[in-house]
Design a protein around this motif. Structure first.
Motif, PDB file in Angstrom:
ATOM      1  N   TYR A  57       0.831  -1.202   0.000  1.00 15.59           N
ATOM      2  CA  TYR A  57       0.000   0.000   0.000  1.00 15.59           C
ATOM      3  C   TYR A  57       0.870   1.259   0.000  1.00 15.59           C
ATOM      4  O   TYR A  57       0.548   2.247  -0.665  1.00 15.59           O
ATOM      5  CB  TYR A  57      -0.931   0.027   1.200  1.00 15.59           C
ATOM      6  CG  TYR A  57      -1.894  -1.132   1.312  1.00 15.59           C
ATOM      7  CD1 TYR A  57      -2.203  -1.941   0.228  1.00 15.59           C
ATOM      8  CD2 TYR A  57      -2.489  -1.418   2.526  1.00 15.59           C
ATOM      9  CE1 TYR A  57      -3.089  -3.001   0.344  1.00 15.59           C
ATOM     10  CE2 TYR A  57      -3.381  -2.468   2.654  1.00 15.59           C
ATOM     11  CZ  TYR A  57      -3.678  -3.263   1.559  1.00 15.59           C
ATOM     12  OH  TYR A  57      -4.553  -4.301   1.696  1.00 15.59           O
ATOM     13  N   ILE A  58       1.956   1.215   0.755  1.00 12.94           N
ATOM     14  CA  ILE A  58       2.891   2.349   0.784  1.00 12.94           C
ATOM     15  C   ILE A  58       3.468   2.562  -0.601  1.00 12.94           C
ATOM     16  O   ILE A  58       3.526   3.700  -1.097  1.00 12.94           O
ATOM     17  CB  ILE A  58       4.011   2.116   1.822  1.00 12.94           C
ATOM     18  CG1 ILE A  58       3.442   2.178   3.238  1.00 12.94           C
ATOM     19  CG2 ILE A  58       5.146   3.120   1.635  1.00 12.94           C
ATOM     20  CD1 ILE A  58       4.413   1.708   4.315  1.00 12.94           C
ATOM     21  N   ASP A  59       3.888   1.478  -1.240  1.00  8.10           N
ATOM     22  CA  ASP A  59       4.467   1.582  -2.582  1.00  8.10           C
ATOM     23  C   ASP A  59       3.449   2.146  -3.579  1.00  8.10           C
ATOM     24  O   ASP A  59       3.794   3.001  -4.402  1.00  8.10           O
ATOM     25  CB  ASP A  59       4.976   0.212  -3.052  1.00  8.10           C
ATOM     26  CG  ASP A  59       6.132  -0.311  -2.217  1.00  8.10           C
ATOM     27  OD1 ASP A  59       6.768   0.477  -1.485  1.00  8.10           O
ATOM     28  OD2 ASP A  59       6.386  -1.533  -2.289  1.00  8.10           O
ATOM     29  N   ASP A  60       2.204   1.668  -3.498  1.00 11.60           N
ATOM     30  CA  ASP A  60       1.155   2.158  -4.396  1.00 11.60           C
ATOM     31  C   ASP A  60       0.881   3.640  -4.166  1.00 11.60           C
ATOM     32  O   ASP A  60       0.777   4.419  -5.130  1.00 11.60           O
ATOM     33  CB  ASP A  60      -0.138   1.372  -4.206  1.00 11.60           C
ATOM     34  CG  ASP A  60      -0.061  -0.059  -4.703  1.00 11.60           C
ATOM     35  OD1 ASP A  60       0.903  -0.400  -5.427  1.00 11.60           O
ATOM     36  OD2 ASP A  60      -0.961  -0.853  -4.345  1.00 11.60           O
ATOM     37  N   ALA A  61       0.750   4.036  -2.908  1.00 18.20           N
ATOM     38  CA  ALA A  61       0.472   5.439  -2.590  1.00 18.20           C
ATOM     39  C   ALA A  61       1.640   6.326  -3.005  1.00 18.20           C
ATOM     40  O   ALA A  61       1.437   7.435  -3.517  1.00 18.20           O
ATOM     41  CB  ALA A  61       0.183   5.601  -1.101  1.00 18.20           C
ATOM     42  N   SER A  62       2.841   5.827  -2.806  1.00 19.49           N
ATOM     43  CA  SER A  62       4.030   6.579  -3.198  1.00 19.49           C
ATOM     44  C   SER A  62       4.066   6.776  -4.711  1.00 19.49           C
ATOM     45  O   SER A  62       4.342   7.881  -5.200  1.00 19.49           O
ATOM     46  CB  SER A  62       5.283   5.848  -2.721  1.00 19.49           C
ATOM     47  OG  SER A  62       6.435   6.577  -3.022  1.00 19.49           O
TER      48      SER A  62
ATOM     49  N   GLU B  38       2.033   8.444   4.552  1.00 19.02           N
ATOM     50  CA  GLU B  38       2.243   8.706   5.971  1.00 19.02           C
ATOM     51  C   GLU B  38       1.316   7.839   6.832  1.00 19.02           C
ATOM     52  O   GLU B  38       1.744   7.254   7.824  1.00 19.02           O
ATOM     53  CB  GLU B  38       2.009  10.185   6.270  1.00 19.02           C
ATOM     54  CG  GLU B  38       2.291  10.566   7.703  1.00 19.02           C
ATOM     55  CD  GLU B  38       2.071  12.045   7.959  1.00 19.02           C
ATOM     56  OE1 GLU B  38       1.558  12.376   9.047  1.00 19.02           O
ATOM     57  OE2 GLU B  38       2.395  12.857   7.075  1.00 19.02           O
ATOM     58  N   PHE B  39       0.062   7.756   6.433  1.00 16.05           N
ATOM     59  CA  PHE B  39      -0.891   6.927   7.171  1.00 16.05           C
ATOM     60  C   PHE B  39      -0.447   5.468   7.188  1.00 16.05           C
ATOM     61  O   PHE B  39      -0.421   4.835   8.242  1.00 16.05           O
ATOM     62  CB  PHE B  39      -2.285   7.042   6.547  1.00 16.05           C
ATOM     63  CG  PHE B  39      -3.249   6.027   7.098  1.00 16.05           C
ATOM     64  CD1 PHE B  39      -3.781   6.173   8.374  1.00 16.05           C
ATOM     65  CD2 PHE B  39      -3.602   4.917   6.350  1.00 16.05           C
ATOM     66  CE1 PHE B  39      -4.661   5.231   8.887  1.00 16.05           C
ATOM     67  CE2 PHE B  39      -4.482   3.969   6.860  1.00 16.05           C
ATOM     68  CZ  PHE B  39      -5.006   4.132   8.129  1.00 16.05           C
ATOM     69  N   PHE B  40      -0.094   4.932   6.019  1.00 16.39           N
ATOM     70  CA  PHE B  40       0.305   3.528   5.948  1.00 16.39           C
ATOM     71  C   PHE B  40       1.607   3.267   6.715  1.00 16.39           C
ATOM     72  O   PHE B  40       1.775   2.197   7.308  1.00 16.39           O
ATOM     73  CB  PHE B  40       0.425   3.068   4.501  1.00 16.39           C
ATOM     74  CG  PHE B  40      -0.895   2.989   3.786  1.00 16.39           C
ATOM     75  CD1 PHE B  40      -1.977   2.318   4.351  1.00 16.39           C
ATOM     76  CD2 PHE B  40      -1.071   3.586   2.553  1.00 16.39           C
ATOM     77  CE1 PHE B  40      -3.205   2.249   3.699  1.00 16.39           C
ATOM     78  CE2 PHE B  40      -2.293   3.521   1.885  1.00 16.39           C
ATOM     79  CZ  PHE B  40      -3.350   2.846   2.467  1.00 16.39           C
ATOM     80  N   ARG B  41       2.497   4.234   6.740  1.00 12.22           N
ATOM     81  CA  ARG B  41       3.727   4.068   7.536  1.00 12.22           C
ATOM     82  C   ARG B  41       3.394   4.027   9.030  1.00 12.22           C
ATOM     83  O   ARG B  41       4.014   3.270   9.780  1.00 12.22           O
ATOM     84  CB  ARG B  41       4.721   5.171   7.221  1.00 12.22           C
ATOM     85  CG  ARG B  41       5.396   4.943   5.891  1.00 12.22           C
ATOM     86  CD  ARG B  41       6.548   5.883   5.651  1.00 12.22           C
ATOM     87  NE  ARG B  41       7.192   5.553   4.387  1.00 12.22           N
ATOM     88  CZ  ARG B  41       7.720   6.427   3.553  1.00 12.22           C
ATOM     89  NH1 ARG B  41       7.709   7.720   3.860  1.00 12.22           N
ATOM     90  NH2 ARG B  41       8.270   6.044   2.432  1.00 12.22           N
ATOM     91  N   ASP B  42       2.430   4.826   9.444  1.00 14.97           N
ATOM     92  CA  ASP B  42       1.975   4.775  10.840  1.00 14.97           C
ATOM     93  C   ASP B  42       1.391   3.403  11.162  1.00 14.97           C
ATOM     94  O   ASP B  42       1.666   2.834  12.218  1.00 14.97           O
ATOM     95  CB  ASP B  42       0.934   5.860  11.124  1.00 14.97           C
ATOM     96  CG  ASP B  42       1.512   7.258  11.142  1.00 14.97           C
ATOM     97  OD1 ASP B  42       2.746   7.411  11.212  1.00 14.97           O
ATOM     98  OD2 ASP B  42       0.702   8.219  11.076  1.00 14.97           O
ATOM     99  N   VAL B  43       0.587   2.884  10.246  1.00 10.39           N
ATOM    100  CA  VAL B  43       0.007   1.553  10.430  1.00 10.39           C
ATOM    101  C   VAL B  43       1.118   0.511  10.533  1.00 10.39           C
ATOM    102  O   VAL B  43       1.103  -0.363  11.407  1.00 10.39           O
ATOM    103  CB  VAL B  43      -0.966   1.205   9.269  1.00 10.39           C
ATOM    104  CG1 VAL B  43      -1.372  -0.262   9.311  1.00 10.39           C
ATOM    105  CG2 VAL B  43      -2.188   2.108   9.307  1.00 10.39           C
TER     106      VAL B  43
END
Length: 74
Positions: free
Chosen positions: A34-39, A48-53
């Motif tokens: 998800y981080i890669d997709d959002a990035s 930022e949200f997914f990194r917090d998760v």
């Protein structure tokens, strides 16, 4: 004896902690996608949200490892 304990020969608390650890680590792997997709989409707020998760997952996994380690016979 519960079903999990009967099938695995593990006490429920060991099985439960192992299960939480496994599923938390799987989620952390999924969240990385998800981080890669959002990035790739340039969505810094979602990154930022997914990194917090992911950090919460990391903390949960570490806690599960400590709890499991303290309960397993040596």
């Amino acid at each position: 004896m519960t079903t999990a304990e009967h099938v695995t020969s593990m006490r429920d608390e060991h099985y439960n902690l192992t299960s939480v650890l496994y599923h938390t680590l799987q989620e952390a792997e999924t969240v990385q996608r998800y981080i890669d997709d959002a990035s790739a989409a340039g969505d810094t707020e979602a990154v930022e949200f997914f990194r917090d998760v992911q950090e919460t997952d990391r903390q949960r996994a570490e806690r599960a490892k400590r709890l499991l380690g303290s309960r397993l016979p040596t």
